[in-house]
Write an enzyme that holds these catalytic residues in place. Structure first.
Site, PDB file in Angstrom:
ATOM      1  N   TYR A   3      -3.105  -9.905   4.537  1.00  0.00           N
ATOM      2  CA  TYR A   3      -2.999  -8.495   4.963  1.00  0.00           C
ATOM      3  C   TYR A   3      -4.400  -7.962   5.203  1.00  0.00           C
ATOM      4  O   TYR A   3      -5.190  -7.822   4.265  1.00  0.00           O
ATOM      5  CB  TYR A   3      -2.262  -7.711   3.881  1.00  0.00           C
ATOM      6  CG  TYR A   3      -2.123  -6.219   4.101  1.00  0.00           C
ATOM      7  CD1 TYR A   3      -2.347  -5.610   5.330  1.00  0.00           C
ATOM      8  CD2 TYR A   3      -1.745  -5.393   3.034  1.00  0.00           C
ATOM      9  CE1 TYR A   3      -2.212  -4.242   5.500  1.00  0.00           C
ATOM     10  CE2 TYR A   3      -1.598  -4.024   3.191  1.00  0.00           C
ATOM     11  CZ  TYR A   3      -1.835  -3.454   4.417  1.00  0.00           C
ATOM     12  OH  TYR A   3      -1.696  -2.101   4.577  1.00  0.00           O
ATOM     13  N   THR A  35       0.825  -1.207   0.000  1.00  0.00           N
ATOM     14  CA  THR A  35       0.000   0.000   0.000  1.00  0.00           C
ATOM     15  C   THR A  35       0.856   1.254   0.000  1.00  0.00           C
ATOM     16  O   THR A  35       0.616   2.192  -0.772  1.00  0.00           O
ATOM     17  CB  THR A  35      -0.923   0.012   1.233  1.00  0.00           C
ATOM     18  OG1 THR A  35      -1.696  -1.178   1.247  1.00  0.00           O
ATOM     19  CG2 THR A  35      -1.838   1.217   1.215  1.00  0.00           C
ATOM     20  N   ARG A  71      -8.840   0.693   4.995  1.00  0.00           N
ATOM     21  CA  ARG A  71      -8.580   1.055   3.601  1.00  0.00           C
ATOM     22  C   ARG A  71      -9.386   0.220   2.620  1.00  0.00           C
ATOM     23  O   ARG A  71      -9.619   0.644   1.496  1.00  0.00           O
ATOM     24  CB  ARG A  71      -7.084   0.907   3.287  1.00  0.00           C
ATOM     25  CG  ARG A  71      -6.210   1.890   4.046  1.00  0.00           C
ATOM     26  CD  ARG A  71      -4.794   1.909   3.510  1.00  0.00           C
ATOM     27  NE  ARG A  71      -4.709   2.672   2.278  1.00  0.00           N
ATOM     28  CZ  ARG A  71      -3.991   3.795   2.137  1.00  0.00           C
ATOM     29  NH1 ARG A  71      -3.300   4.284   3.143  1.00  0.00           N
ATOM     30  NH2 ARG A  71      -3.969   4.423   0.987  1.00  0.00           N
ATOM     31  N   ILE A  85       5.375  -4.660  10.036  1.00  0.00           N
ATOM     32  CA  ILE A  85       5.475  -4.149   8.666  1.00  0.00           C
ATOM     33  C   ILE A  85       5.139  -2.668   8.747  1.00  0.00           C
ATOM     34  O   ILE A  85       3.994  -2.282   8.965  1.00  0.00           O
ATOM     35  CB  ILE A  85       4.565  -4.921   7.706  1.00  0.00           C
ATOM     36  CG1 ILE A  85       4.993  -6.396   7.688  1.00  0.00           C
ATOM     37  CG2 ILE A  85       4.636  -4.327   6.305  1.00  0.00           C
ATOM     38  CD1 ILE A  85       4.122  -7.299   6.827  1.00  0.00           C
ATOM     39  N   LYS A 129      -0.475  -9.874   8.259  1.00  0.00           N
ATOM     40  CA  LYS A 129      -0.231  -8.506   8.690  1.00  0.00           C
ATOM     41  C   LYS A 129      -1.569  -7.973   9.185  1.00  0.00           C
ATOM     42  O   LYS A 129      -2.483  -7.733   8.395  1.00  0.00           O
ATOM     43  CB  LYS A 129       0.300  -7.655   7.531  1.00  0.00           C
ATOM     44  CG  LYS A 129       0.457  -6.176   7.875  1.00  0.00           C
ATOM     45  CD  LYS A 129       0.872  -5.364   6.649  1.00  0.00           C
ATOM     46  CE  LYS A 129       0.940  -3.863   6.967  1.00  0.00           C
ATOM     47  NZ  LYS A 129       1.294  -3.052   5.768  1.00  0.00           N
ATOM     48  N   TYR A 183     -12.985  -3.063  -2.309  1.00  0.00           N
ATOM     49  CA  TYR A 183     -14.105  -2.560  -3.120  1.00  0.00           C
ATOM     50  C   TYR A 183     -15.202  -3.605  -3.322  1.00  0.00           C
ATOM     51  O   TYR A 183     -16.384  -3.302  -3.183  1.00  0.00           O
ATOM     52  CB  TYR A 183     -13.635  -2.006  -4.477  1.00  0.00           C
ATOM     53  CG  TYR A 183     -14.759  -1.319  -5.238  1.00  0.00           C
ATOM     54  CD1 TYR A 183     -15.170  -0.047  -4.869  1.00  0.00           C
ATOM     55  CD2 TYR A 183     -15.426  -1.957  -6.273  1.00  0.00           C
ATOM     56  CE1 TYR A 183     -16.219   0.573  -5.535  1.00  0.00           C
ATOM     57  CE2 TYR A 183     -16.473  -1.355  -6.932  1.00  0.00           C
ATOM     58  CZ  TYR A 183     -16.864  -0.091  -6.568  1.00  0.00           C
ATOM     59  OH  TYR A 183     -17.906   0.523  -7.209  1.00  0.00           O
TER      60      TYR A 183
END
Length: 291
Positions: free
Chosen positions: A133, A44, A138, A203, A161, A107
């Site tokens: 992840y 990202t 987000r 991370i 993550k 999305y």
């Protein structure tokens, strides 16, 4: 198992938005010199959402070749299309990465079963260690612990993550998944607590600008030196917070530009850091003796 401080590397760009390959070389050298334990390329923070497929693979390839096996390289290969994520993961394997990091499909808002099948499909077809992840802030979708626990049983899925900052959730995953399934922090402010609870590393966005301190922070936490790790984290807390004064990676790219590490390019729809926020980030860089 990959452990320690893993930088979520920015992708340097020229002012016209083209990838700055010389800048990429400089920042990879910076991390090799400063003790970063692993590099995450094109996640990202690396603007994976706006790099095209060719650029995506070129960045991964350049990082792998420059690192030359000195530290692990993890490639961001997630997508909201299962087929695209599969192809990126397959390509990254061919480029010689040590593992892949796959974000939840954004999305589309799949169900828990949809996410399980998405990650299982890729893991069964590409024989390389894969790290889940989860970053619902987000992606608008949350990979729940019970789904992670199912996925932890799938061959090639080796960790997650977890970027929610929810330490109780992380503790549940550490308790319920096998010892060879790694739980990593994806939230700099709470990373120390997650590692002290049994997590394997962080991370990190902050590691872009303060790699030596983040590496030391993770080393202390992994060694169980809680007081020392927490003291260092308190020192870094303003940096953790203010690198998110605007959407990531806007502040961290501006910080690296201010430090003379990269040029100021960033791709639309992201825009350069605003002047009021520049003052905030400049101040915290100075307080941490990074300027």
């Amino acid at each position: 198992m990959i452990t320690g401080s893993m930088v979520a590397l920015v992708t340097p760009m020229h002012e016209d938005g083209n990838v700055d390959w010389d800048g990429l070389t400089r920042i990879v050298d910076f991390h090799l010199r400063e003790g970063t334990n692993s590099i995450v390329a094109v996640g990202t923070t690396g603007e994976s959402a706006t790099l095209d497929v060719t650029e995506h693979c070129q960045v991964i390839s350049r990082v792998v070749k420059q690192v030359e096996g000195r530290i692990p390289v993890i490639a961001g290969t997630g997508a909201n299309s299962t087929h695209e994520a599969f192809e990126l993961t397959q390509e990254a394997k061919g480029l010689g990465v040590d593992a892949c990091l796959l974000v939840t499909p954004y999305y589309n808002k799949p169900t828990q079963e949809g996410m399980y099948q998405h990650f299982k499909y890729i893991a069964e077809r590409v024989e390389i260690p894969q790290i889940l992840y989860n970053v619902p802030g987000r992606t608008s979708v949350d990979l729940l612990p019970e789904t992670v626990e199912r996925l932890a049983l799938v061959d090639n899925i080796v960790g997650i993550k977890e970027a929610t900052g929810d330490i109780e959730r992380a503790k549940r995953l550490i308790a319920n998944c096998s010892a060879d399934f790694a739980v990593y922090s994806g939230d700099d402010p709470t990373a120390v607590e997650l590692i002290l609870a049994g997590g394997k590393g962080n991370i990190s966005v902050t590691a872009n600008v303060a790699p030596a301190k983040m590496s030391e922070l993770c080393r202390l936490a992994l060694a169980g030196k809680a007081d020392e790790a927490r003291r260092l984290n308190e020192e870094l807390m303003p940096l953790h917070s203010n690198l998110f004064v605007e959407s990531n990676p806007i502040p961290v790219k501006w910080a690296l530009q201010e430090m003379g590490m990269i040029e100021g390019g960033i791709r639309l729809p992201l825009t350069p850091l605003s002047e009021p926020s520049q003052a905030i980030v400049r101040d915290v860089l100075k307080r941490n003796k990074l300027l």
